[in-house]
Design a protein around this motif. Structure first.
Motif, PDB file in Angstrom:
ATOM      1  N   VAL A   2      38.423  37.076  25.602  1.00  0.00           N
ATOM      2  CA  VAL A   2      37.152  37.591  26.105  1.00  0.00           C
ATOM      3  C   VAL A   2      37.330  38.488  27.331  1.00  0.00           C
ATOM      4  O   VAL A   2      36.373  39.091  27.792  1.00  0.00           O
ATOM      5  N   GLY A   3      38.541  38.556  27.844  1.00  0.00           N
ATOM      6  CA  GLY A   3      38.779  39.440  28.985  1.00  0.00           C
ATOM      7  C   GLY A   3      40.020  39.055  29.753  1.00  0.00           C
ATOM      8  O   GLY A   3      40.691  38.073  29.458  1.00  0.00           O
ATOM      9  N   ALA A   4      40.305  39.869  30.766  1.00  0.00           N
ATOM     10  CA  ALA A   4      41.426  39.619  31.672  1.00  0.00           C
ATOM     11  C   ALA A   4      40.868  39.035  32.964  1.00  0.00           C
ATOM     12  O   ALA A   4      39.905  39.553  33.517  1.00  0.00           O
ATOM     13  N   ALA A   5      41.482  37.967  33.433  1.00  0.00           N
ATOM     14  CA  ALA A   5      40.981  37.266  34.616  1.00  0.00           C
ATOM     15  C   ALA A   5      41.149  38.075  35.897  1.00  0.00           C
ATOM     16  O   ALA A   5      40.493  37.796  36.882  1.00  0.00           O
ATOM     17  N   ASN A   6      42.000  39.089  35.880  1.00  0.00           N
ATOM     18  CA  ASN A   6      42.239  39.848  37.108  1.00  0.00           C
ATOM     19  C   ASN A   6      41.443  41.147  37.195  1.00  0.00           C
ATOM     20  O   ASN A   6      41.659  41.943  38.100  1.00  0.00           O
ATOM     21  N   VAL A   7      40.507  41.354  36.272  1.00  0.00           N
ATOM     22  CA  VAL A   7      39.645  42.540  36.305  1.00  0.00           C
ATOM     23  C   VAL A   7      38.193  42.097  36.161  1.00  0.00           C
ATOM     24  O   VAL A   7      37.860  41.367  35.227  1.00  0.00           O
ATOM     25  N   GLY A   8      37.352  42.527  37.080  1.00  0.00           N
ATOM     26  CA  GLY A   8      35.946  42.152  37.034  1.00  0.00           C
ATOM     27  C   GLY A   8      35.243  42.705  35.800  1.00  0.00           C
ATOM     28  O   GLY A   8      35.659  43.698  35.219  1.00  0.00           O
ATOM     29  N   GLN A   9      34.176  42.031  35.408  1.00  0.00           N
ATOM     30  CA  GLN A   9      33.369  42.454  34.274  1.00  0.00           C
ATOM     31  C   GLN A   9      31.901  42.400  34.659  1.00  0.00           C
ATOM     32  O   GLN A   9      31.519  41.685  35.576  1.00  0.00           O
ATOM     33  N   SER A  10      31.108  43.121  33.921  1.00  0.00           N
ATOM     34  CA  SER A  10      29.678  43.137  34.168  1.00  0.00           C
ATOM     35  C   SER A  10      29.006  41.994  33.414  1.00  0.00           C
ATOM     36  O   SER A  10      29.087  41.907  32.189  1.00  0.00           O
ATOM     37  N   PHE A  11      28.377  41.101  34.160  1.00  0.00           N
ATOM     38  CA  PHE A  11      27.561  40.036  33.572  1.00  0.00           C
ATOM     39  C   PHE A  11      26.142  40.260  34.054  1.00  0.00           C
ATOM     40  O   PHE A  11      25.883  40.268  35.260  1.00  0.00           O
ATOM     41  N   THR A  12      25.220  40.478  33.132  1.00  0.00           N
ATOM     42  CA  THR A  12      23.843  40.767  33.529  1.00  0.00           C
ATOM     43  C   THR A  12      22.835  39.748  32.994  1.00  0.00           C
ATOM     44  O   THR A  12      21.712  39.717  33.469  1.00  0.00           O
ATOM     45  N   LYS A  13      23.242  38.941  32.030  1.00  0.00           N
ATOM     46  CA  LYS A  13      22.319  37.949  31.480  1.00  0.00           C
ATOM     47  C   LYS A  13      22.126  36.813  32.476  1.00  0.00           C
ATOM     48  O   LYS A  13      23.037  36.443  33.201  1.00  0.00           O
ATOM     49  N   SER A  14      20.954  36.232  32.455  1.00  0.00           N
ATOM     50  CA  SER A  14      20.627  35.139  33.378  1.00  0.00           C
ATOM     51  C   SER A  14      21.426  33.875  33.104  1.00  0.00           C
ATOM     52  O   SER A  14      21.556  33.021  33.974  1.00  0.00           O
ATOM     53  N   ILE A  15      21.993  33.734  31.902  1.00  0.00           N
ATOM     54  CA  ILE A  15      22.767  32.537  31.577  1.00  0.00           C
ATOM     55  C   ILE A  15      24.168  32.580  32.175  1.00  0.00           C
ATOM     56  O   ILE A  15      24.911  31.602  32.060  1.00  0.00           O
ATOM     57  N   TYR A  16      24.531  33.694  32.788  1.00  0.00           N
ATOM     58  CA  TYR A  16      25.870  33.835  33.367  1.00  0.00           C
ATOM     59  C   TYR A  16      25.810  34.048  34.878  1.00  0.00           C
ATOM     60  O   TYR A  16      24.847  34.604  35.406  1.00  0.00           O
ATOM     61  N   PHE A  17      26.888  33.642  35.528  1.00  0.00           N
ATOM     62  CA  PHE A  17      27.060  33.965  36.938  1.00  0.00           C
ATOM     63  C   PHE A  17      27.454  35.431  37.028  1.00  0.00           C
ATOM     64  O   PHE A  17      28.184  35.933  36.178  1.00  0.00           O
ATOM     65  N   TRP A  18      26.957  36.084  38.050  1.00  0.00           N
ATOM     66  CA  TRP A  18      27.242  37.511  38.231  1.00  0.00           C
ATOM     67  C   TRP A  18      28.342  37.683  39.258  1.00  0.00           C
ATOM     68  O   TRP A  18      28.448  36.930  40.221  1.00  0.00           O
ATOM     69  N   GLY A  19      29.133  38.711  39.072  1.00  0.00           N
ATOM     70  CA  GLY A  19      30.166  39.063  40.028  1.00  0.00           C
ATOM     71  C   GLY A  19      29.657  40.127  40.985  1.00  0.00           C
ATOM     72  O   GLY A  19      28.464  40.445  41.021  1.00  0.00           O
ATOM     73  N   ARG A  20      30.572  40.660  41.749  1.00  0.00           N
ATOM     74  CA  ARG A  20      30.217  41.727  42.685  1.00  0.00           C
ATOM     75  C   ARG A  20      29.837  42.987  41.925  1.00  0.00           C
ATOM     76  O   ARG A  20      30.366  43.261  40.852  1.00  0.00           O
ATOM     77  N   PRO A  21      28.942  43.776  42.489  1.00  0.00           N
ATOM     78  CA  PRO A  21      28.632  45.065  41.868  1.00  0.00           C
ATOM     79  C   PRO A  21      29.876  45.955  41.862  1.00  0.00           C
ATOM     80  O   PRO A  21      30.797  45.755  42.654  1.00  0.00           O
TER      81      PRO A  21
END
Length: 192
Positions: A51-70
């Motif tokens: 589902v992704g690489a842990a060392n690169v941020g991803q965009s999470f926008t759904k309310s069911i997920y925690f969001w990262g930095r912009p």
């Protein structure tokens, strides 16, 4: 004159070999020995699927997920970088205000001063995969409500994902947003 030209060519070839082969080999060896994950990409999987690489941020926008930095580069690894706007730049201030308003809209239980600065400011790389535990804690109520989970259980999952500083000295405590969201997806699947 001819001997100087030959020396220059030899030195140039020696530097080409050194920087094209030996230098890269030394960096690779250092990463394999001293680097996290032995220099390999730390892939994160869910149900056997990457589902992704842990060392690169991803965009999470759904309310069911925690969001990262912009991200100033929309999390594009090939365009890593910051906005290069100064703290007094009017466009930058409007962008921060918009991000704050958006964050408060989805977290109406917070006051503006309760929003961690990192949740409205982008990192220097635009690819920061981590947030502080405080940034995760302020999102627990929203995520729990969106998922229909108990806040106490969700807080336990968040606390399990906290990565302590190296030797408890170097760097802040942090939470990898992708790993946290995958852990919550797994817990949600087990609950069903």
């Amino acid at each position: 004159m001819k001997s100087n030209l030959i020396k220059a060519i030899k030195i140039t070839l020696a530097f080409c070999v050194f920087f094209a082969i030996l230098y890269i080999a030394v960096l690779w060896l250092f990463a394999k020995i001293m680097g996290p994950n032995q220099g390999n990409v730390p892939w994160v999987t869910l149900n056997g699927k990457v589902v992704g690489a842990a060392n690169v941020g991803q965009s999470f926008t759904k309310s069911i997920y925690f969001w990262g930095r912009p991200s100033a580069v929309n999390y594009a690894a090939d365009a890593s970088g910051a906005s290069n706007k100064g703290v007094n730049d009017s466009v930058y201030l409007v962008m921060l205000s918009t991000r704050l308003d958006t964050f408060l809209f989805y977290h109406p239980y917070l006051l503006p001063q309760d929003v961690p600065a990192e949740m409205i400011t982008a990192s220097a790389s635009g690819l920061d995969p981590d947030i502080t535990p405080e940034s995760a804690f302020v999102q627990i109520k929203r995520v729990a409500s969106a998922r229909g989970m108990d806040e106490t259980n969700l807080q336990k999952i968040v606390e399990q994902q906290i990565e302590k500083p190296f030797l408890s000295l170097l760097g802040p405590s942090k939470i990898n947003v992708l790993k946290l969201n995958v852990a919550i997806d797994k817990a949600d699947t087990l609950k069903q």
